[in-house]
Design a protein around this motif. Sequence first.
Motif, mmCIF file in Angstrom:
data_model
loop_
_atom_site.group_PDB
_atom_site.id
_atom_site.type_symbol
_atom_site.label_atom_id
_atom_site.label_comp_id
_atom_site.label_asym_id
_atom_site.label_seq_id
_atom_site.Cartn_x
_atom_site.Cartn_y
_atom_site.Cartn_z
ATOM 1 N N GLU A 194 -7.840 -2.421 3.887
ATOM 2 C CA GLU A 194 -7.023 -2.947 3.174
ATOM 3 C C GLU A 194 -5.693 -2.091 2.682
ATOM 4 O O GLU A 194 -4.871 -2.331 2.117
ATOM 5 C CB GLU A 194 -7.174 -4.060 2.271
ATOM 6 N N LEU A 195 -6.026 -0.872 3.037
ATOM 7 C CA LEU A 195 -4.721 0.094 2.769
ATOM 8 C C LEU A 195 -3.582 -0.198 3.286
ATOM 9 O O LEU A 195 -2.260 -0.225 2.669
ATOM 10 C CB LEU A 195 -5.139 1.611 3.223
ATOM 11 N N GLU A 196 -3.598 -0.573 4.478
ATOM 12 C CA GLU A 196 -2.145 -0.942 5.423
ATOM 13 C C GLU A 196 -2.196 -2.354 5.357
ATOM 14 O O GLU A 196 -1.181 -2.885 6.236
ATOM 15 C CB GLU A 196 -2.160 -0.306 6.695
ATOM 16 N N THR A 197 -2.573 -3.249 4.392
ATOM 17 C CA THR A 197 -2.553 -4.542 4.442
ATOM 18 C C THR A 197 -0.967 -5.004 4.516
ATOM 19 O O THR A 197 -0.874 -6.246 4.740
ATOM 20 C CB THR A 197 -3.357 -5.142 3.375
ATOM 21 N N GLY A 198 -0.304 -4.350 3.750
ATOM 22 C CA GLY A 198 1.241 -4.673 3.832
ATOM 23 C C GLY A 198 1.957 -4.613 4.938
ATOM 24 O O GLY A 198 3.330 -5.049 4.918
ATOM 25 N N TRP A 199 1.448 -3.784 5.824
ATOM 26 C CA TRP A 199 2.403 -3.496 7.099
ATOM 27 C C TRP A 199 1.711 -3.369 8.574
ATOM 28 O O TRP A 199 2.427 -3.765 9.591
ATOM 29 C CB TRP A 199 3.188 -2.075 6.750
ATOM 30 N N LEU A 200 0.493 -2.951 8.545
ATOM 31 C CA LEU A 200 -0.201 -3.020 9.890
ATOM 32 C C LEU A 200 -0.511 -4.521 10.574
ATOM 33 O O LEU A 200 0.006 -4.477 11.662
ATOM 34 C CB LEU A 200 -1.325 -2.077 9.661
ATOM 35 N N PRO A 201 -0.872 -5.351 9.884
ATOM 36 C CA PRO A 201 -0.950 -6.486 10.641
ATOM 37 C C PRO A 201 0.306 -6.979 11.105
ATOM 38 O O PRO A 201 0.388 -7.562 12.341
ATOM 39 C CB PRO A 201 -1.451 -7.514 9.325
ATOM 40 N N LEU A 202 1.419 -6.706 10.445
ATOM 41 C CA LEU A 202 2.700 -7.136 10.968
ATOM 42 C C LEU A 202 3.150 -6.423 12.419
ATOM 43 O O LEU A 202 3.504 -7.078 13.327
ATOM 44 C CB LEU A 202 3.896 -6.802 9.999
ATOM 45 N N LEU A 203 2.800 -5.089 12.303
ATOM 46 C CA LEU A 203 3.075 -4.185 13.575
ATOM 47 C C LEU A 203 2.229 -4.630 14.678
ATOM 48 O O LEU A 203 2.691 -4.764 15.704
ATOM 49 C CB LEU A 203 2.683 -2.626 13.122
ATOM 50 N N VAL B 179 -4.095 15.881 -11.367
ATOM 51 C CA VAL B 179 -3.670 16.013 -10.220
ATOM 52 C C VAL B 179 -2.829 14.777 -9.615
ATOM 53 O O VAL B 179 -2.946 13.780 -10.265
ATOM 54 C CB VAL B 179 -4.959 16.122 -9.281
ATOM 55 N N HIS B 180 -2.048 15.020 -8.889
ATOM 56 C CA HIS B 180 -1.231 14.253 -8.322
ATOM 57 C C HIS B 180 -0.991 14.681 -6.945
ATOM 58 O O HIS B 180 -1.147 15.919 -6.455
ATOM 59 C CB HIS B 180 0.004 13.723 -9.078
ATOM 60 N N THR B 181 -0.723 13.634 -5.950
ATOM 61 C CA THR B 181 -0.480 14.066 -4.406
ATOM 62 C C THR B 181 0.895 14.359 -4.023
ATOM 63 O O THR B 181 1.862 13.977 -5.126
ATOM 64 C CB THR B 181 -1.018 12.912 -3.724
ATOM 65 N N THR B 182 1.293 14.698 -2.708
ATOM 66 C CA THR B 182 2.573 14.972 -2.655
ATOM 67 C C THR B 182 3.485 13.776 -2.415
ATOM 68 O O THR B 182 4.636 13.780 -2.548
ATOM 69 C CB THR B 182 2.519 15.507 -1.061
ATOM 70 N N TYR B 183 2.807 12.643 -2.095
ATOM 71 C CA TYR B 183 3.555 11.337 -2.111
ATOM 72 C C TYR B 183 3.900 10.653 -3.444
ATOM 73 O O TYR B 183 4.266 9.377 -3.353
ATOM 74 C CB TYR B 183 2.814 10.184 -1.279
ATOM 75 N N SER C 255 1.604 9.905 14.691
ATOM 76 C CA SER C 255 1.498 9.458 13.140
ATOM 77 C C SER C 255 2.550 8.687 12.546
ATOM 78 O O SER C 255 3.503 8.991 12.554
ATOM 79 C CB SER C 255 0.984 10.618 12.466
ATOM 80 N N ALA C 256 2.063 7.323 12.079
ATOM 81 C CA ALA C 256 3.338 6.508 11.449
ATOM 82 C C ALA C 256 3.798 6.785 10.464
ATOM 83 O O ALA C 256 4.871 6.633 9.944
ATOM 84 C CB ALA C 256 2.547 5.126 11.419
ATOM 85 N N THR C 257 3.000 7.808 9.678
ATOM 86 C CA THR C 257 3.340 8.217 8.212
ATOM 87 C C THR C 257 3.121 9.734 8.041
ATOM 88 O O THR C 257 2.443 10.276 8.932
ATOM 89 C CB THR C 257 2.657 7.562 7.198
ATOM 90 N N THR C 258 3.873 10.386 7.114
ATOM 91 C CA THR C 258 3.872 11.732 6.804
ATOM 92 C C THR C 258 2.755 11.785 5.532
ATOM 93 O O THR C 258 2.924 10.804 4.755
ATOM 94 C CB THR C 258 4.845 12.468 6.681
ATOM 95 N N ALA C 259 2.560 13.025 5.110
ATOM 96 C CA ALA C 259 1.947 13.042 3.885
ATOM 97 C C ALA C 259 2.863 12.927 2.765
ATOM 98 O O ALA C 259 2.528 12.774 1.409
ATOM 99 C CB ALA C 259 1.660 14.506 3.611
ATOM 100 N N PHE C 260 4.057 12.697 2.891
ATOM 101 C CA PHE C 260 5.016 12.540 1.691
ATOM 102 C C PHE C 260 5.355 10.996 1.600
ATOM 103 O O PHE C 260 6.416 10.407 0.930
ATOM 104 C CB PHE C 260 6.591 13.497 2.117
ATOM 105 N N GLN C 261 4.685 10.077 2.469
ATOM 106 C CA GLN C 261 5.099 8.726 2.327
ATOM 107 C C GLN C 261 3.555 7.876 1.589
ATOM 108 O O GLN C 261 2.516 8.451 2.084
ATOM 109 C CB GLN C 261 5.320 8.222 3.829
ATOM 110 N N ASP C 262 3.837 7.060 0.996
ATOM 111 C CA ASP C 262 2.813 6.517 0.125
ATOM 112 C C ASP C 262 2.244 5.300 1.285
ATOM 113 O O ASP C 262 2.924 4.255 1.563
ATOM 114 C CB ASP C 262 3.165 5.616 -0.801
ATOM 115 N N PRO C 263 0.939 5.659 1.819
ATOM 116 C CA PRO C 263 0.539 4.887 2.849
ATOM 117 C C PRO C 263 0.355 3.321 2.441
ATOM 118 O O PRO C 263 -0.090 2.467 3.386
ATOM 119 C CB PRO C 263 -0.819 5.454 3.363
#
Length: 300
Positions: free
Chosen positions: A82-91, A248-252, A49-57
């Motif tokens: 488009e959730l990962e639009t800022g990083w996945l296309p680059l990867l 409610v808020h999330t861990t990230y 997994s590229a991310t954990t629950a404590f990172q904003d995907p």
Amino acid sequence: MKKITSILFSVLMMFAATPVLAALNVFACEPEWASLVDELGGERVKTYSATTAFQDPHHIEARPSLIAKVRNADLVICSGAELETGWLPLLQRQSGNANVLPGATGYFEAAAMVERLDVHTQVDRSMGDVHASGNPHVHLDPRRILQIAKKLSARLIELDPQGEVIYQQRINDFKTRWQQSMKQWQQQAAPLKGKRIVVHHRDWVYLFDWLGVDIAGALEPKPGLPTTVGHLVNLKQSLAAKPAAMIVHTTYQSPRAANRLSQMTATPVVELPYTVGGSEEVKDLFGLFEITIKKMKDAL
Ligand SMILES: [Zn+2]
């Protein structure tokens, strides 16, 4: 002769002791998809997994270590929409791995497999961080998880036909356990039905749609934008007219805005595990829904 036999024997033992080599290397953008692949693939898959629950995907740095992981992946599985639009296309581009580019069999977009909520026909910058393809946080609806699981299992078989029997067994087993759990969760969540809840970000649209919970407002004035004092004052006024059961808020997400509104309105704040690993008890997708519902119920 004796020596040869003993050498042969130790070689055989070495093979016997080696665990089954995974057939597929899987790169998951988020923990929920790594968890689902593990459920459906068992020993035939090796997930990362590229991310954990404590990172904003929404906001992840395309680090060289992630590029290396994508280079060696047989399957890349992400939320999409488009959730990962800022990083996945680059990867994907930098990895040089054509098998996991959009459109290839080795790329699986979970949100593309289901109907999405919050779809906007017209999107402009004034709306904040919204996407025309709809809300990407689809993993928080168990009904959609099941739809995605079926499509994902078929994709695993396509990529690794030799494992077909195992994948079939595992999806059937998962379906049975998941459907039973969904019934239990729905019973447990019955008191939440019709309740109004303030969210930090619209991550919760799918879960609330399933449970019949109403979104009383969002701490973000617009998706992806930080809270402002003016916005909190507006929220306070609208909650005075129609109170909410909790915030409610999330861990990230930082709890600061939630705590501020809580002080202003005497509404309890609940931190929810957004995904697998988001709290200590949440070890898989089953735990994610169980604990999320429990935490919300405890706050009533
Ligand atoms: Zn979002």
